[in-house]
Design a protein around this motif. Structure first.
Motif, PDB file in Angstrom:
ATOM      1  N   ASP A   1     -59.447  39.432   1.892  1.00 30.62           N
ATOM      2  CA  ASP A   1     -60.626  38.967   1.161  1.00 30.62           C
ATOM      3  C   ASP A   1     -61.860  38.800   2.047  1.00 30.62           C
ATOM      4  O   ASP A   1     -62.939  38.473   1.539  1.00 30.62           O
ATOM      5  CB  ASP A   1     -60.323  37.649   0.442  1.00 30.62           C
ATOM      6  N   THR A   2     -61.718  39.040   3.345  1.00 35.51           N
ATOM      7  CA  THR A   2     -62.870  38.934   4.247  1.00 35.51           C
ATOM      8  C   THR A   2     -63.223  40.253   4.921  1.00 35.51           C
ATOM      9  O   THR A   2     -64.305  40.375   5.504  1.00 35.51           O
ATOM     10  CB  THR A   2     -62.617  37.879   5.342  1.00 35.51           C
ATOM     11  N   VAL A   3     -62.346  41.233   4.840  1.00 31.64           N
ATOM     12  CA  VAL A   3     -62.537  42.462   5.616  1.00 31.64           C
ATOM     13  C   VAL A   3     -63.758  43.249   5.150  1.00 31.64           C
ATOM     14  O   VAL A   3     -64.437  43.903   5.956  1.00 31.64           O
ATOM     15  CB  VAL A   3     -61.260  43.343   5.560  1.00 31.64           C
ATOM     16  N   LYS A   4     -64.083  43.189   3.877  1.00 36.91           N
ATOM     17  CA  LYS A   4     -65.243  43.926   3.371  1.00 36.91           C
ATOM     18  C   LYS A   4     -66.524  43.440   4.025  1.00 36.91           C
ATOM     19  O   LYS A   4     -67.350  44.248   4.482  1.00 36.91           O
ATOM     20  CB  LYS A   4     -65.328  43.782   1.854  1.00 36.91           C
ATOM     21  N   ALA A   5     -66.713  42.126   4.080  1.00 42.66           N
ATOM     22  CA  ALA A   5     -67.920  41.565   4.691  1.00 42.66           C
ATOM     23  C   ALA A   5     -67.992  41.904   6.178  1.00 42.66           C
ATOM     24  O   ALA A   5     -69.084  42.164   6.713  1.00 42.66           O
ATOM     25  CB  ALA A   5     -67.959  40.057   4.491  1.00 42.66           C
ATOM     26  N   VAL A   6     -66.848  41.905   6.840  1.00 41.68           N
ATOM     27  CA  VAL A   6     -66.804  42.261   8.260  1.00 41.68           C
ATOM     28  C   VAL A   6     -67.242  43.710   8.461  1.00 41.68           C
ATOM     29  O   VAL A   6     -68.056  44.023   9.332  1.00 41.68           O
ATOM     30  CB  VAL A   6     -65.394  42.033   8.830  1.00 41.68           C
TER      31      VAL A   6
END
Length: 287
Positions: free
Chosen positions: A253-258
């Motif tokens: 759920d955080t990889v996209k923003a990274v």
């Protein structure tokens, strides 16, 4: 793409690993359940099928388990490693001596489930960042003895491989920096030591360390445990001078923003050390 993936694992490596697994499972007397309950000349046919959606990896291990158990077992693959599976998709058909088929079953499914689980987890991360330039890469957080195979599964899932061991690239971590006396000193020492084909990567925790690293000129900088906002600033500071890798606690759920921060690589230990097994089963019919 799939053909390239299939060509990457030497058969000898697969066979030796599968052989060890079979010997572990058979113990001192072999499959005594099948020997006790099935006539010696009984034959059977079976299908391996997906119970849940995912990405296939490790089909060659299942084939090897059958072939090494009994050459009379025929193994017909119906899918290829790297293919996406829907529930009930048939992966392979097996036919031959019933005792041998059942003796090979667990080892075949163990490898298939484990490697397909890694490929599936990798694909879910890769799907989240497909609109960016970033790539998902694995780490050395692998099962002892299975590293090459788990890294193969990562590639089946659309990821890429980080270094395979301590000897194929220099990766300067925080503990190296602490002992060496600083980022620049560690990079300078590595540059003096390394051959012309050896890449040098350094891990940094702050933007100040990044600036210091850029002055020393490594090939790759690992940005450890930075927020997407800090990563974006790091990308601006680096200005394309080095490859940037984001690492540390990155989840689905955080990889996209990274990725959208502009980094080149995103490393994840989770995809190899904690990905759930993909549920595949073997269903048998009397031939």
């Amino acid at each position: 793409m799939i053909d390239r993936l299939l060509a990457e694992l030497p058969q000898l490596m697969v066979d030796e690993t599968v052989k060890a697994a079979l010997l572990e499972d058979w113990g001192r007397a072999g499959d005594i359940t099948s020997q006790a309950t099935l006539p010696k000349h009984a034959r059977a046919r079976a299908v391996i099928a997906a119970r849940k959606p995912g990405v296939l990896a490790g089909l060659g291990f299942a084939e090897s388990a059958c072939r090494q158990t009994d050459a009379a077992l025929s193994f017909l693959p119906l899918k290829q490693d790297g293919e996406r599976l829907a529930p009930n998709d048939q992966v392979a058909r097996i036919e031959g001596p019933a005792r041998a088929l059942l003796s090979a079953e667990r080892v075949a499914l163990n490898f298939l489930g484990h490697l397909s689980g890694i490929a599936t987890a990798t694909s879910r991360f890769a799907d989240q960042i497909a609109h960016t330039k970033a790539k998902i890469v694995c780490t050395r957080k692998t099962t002892p003895g299975l590293r090459a195979f788990e890294k193969y599964a990562v590639k089946c899932g659309g990821g890429a491989n980080h270094r395979f061991g301590l000897d194929d690239a220099i990766l300067i971590k925080d503990n190296h920096i602490a002992v060496a006396g600083g980022v620049s000193k560690a990079i300078d020492a590595a540059r003096a030591f390394a051959g012309h084909l050896v890449k040098i990567e350094v891990e940094v925790d702050t933007l100040d360390q990044l600036r210091e690293a850029l002055q020393a000129g490594p090939d790759v900088v690992m940005l450890d445990n930075m927020s997407p906002e800090t990563l974006q600033r790091a990308v601006e500071i680096a200005a394309g001078k080095v490859i940037l890798e984001a690492s540390g606690g990155i989840e689905l759920d955080t990889v996209k923003a990274v990725a959208e921060a502009g980094v080149d690589l995103i490393s994840s230990g989770w995809i190899t050390h904690s990905s759930p097994v993909l549920d595949l089963g073997l269903d048998i019919e009397i031939a």
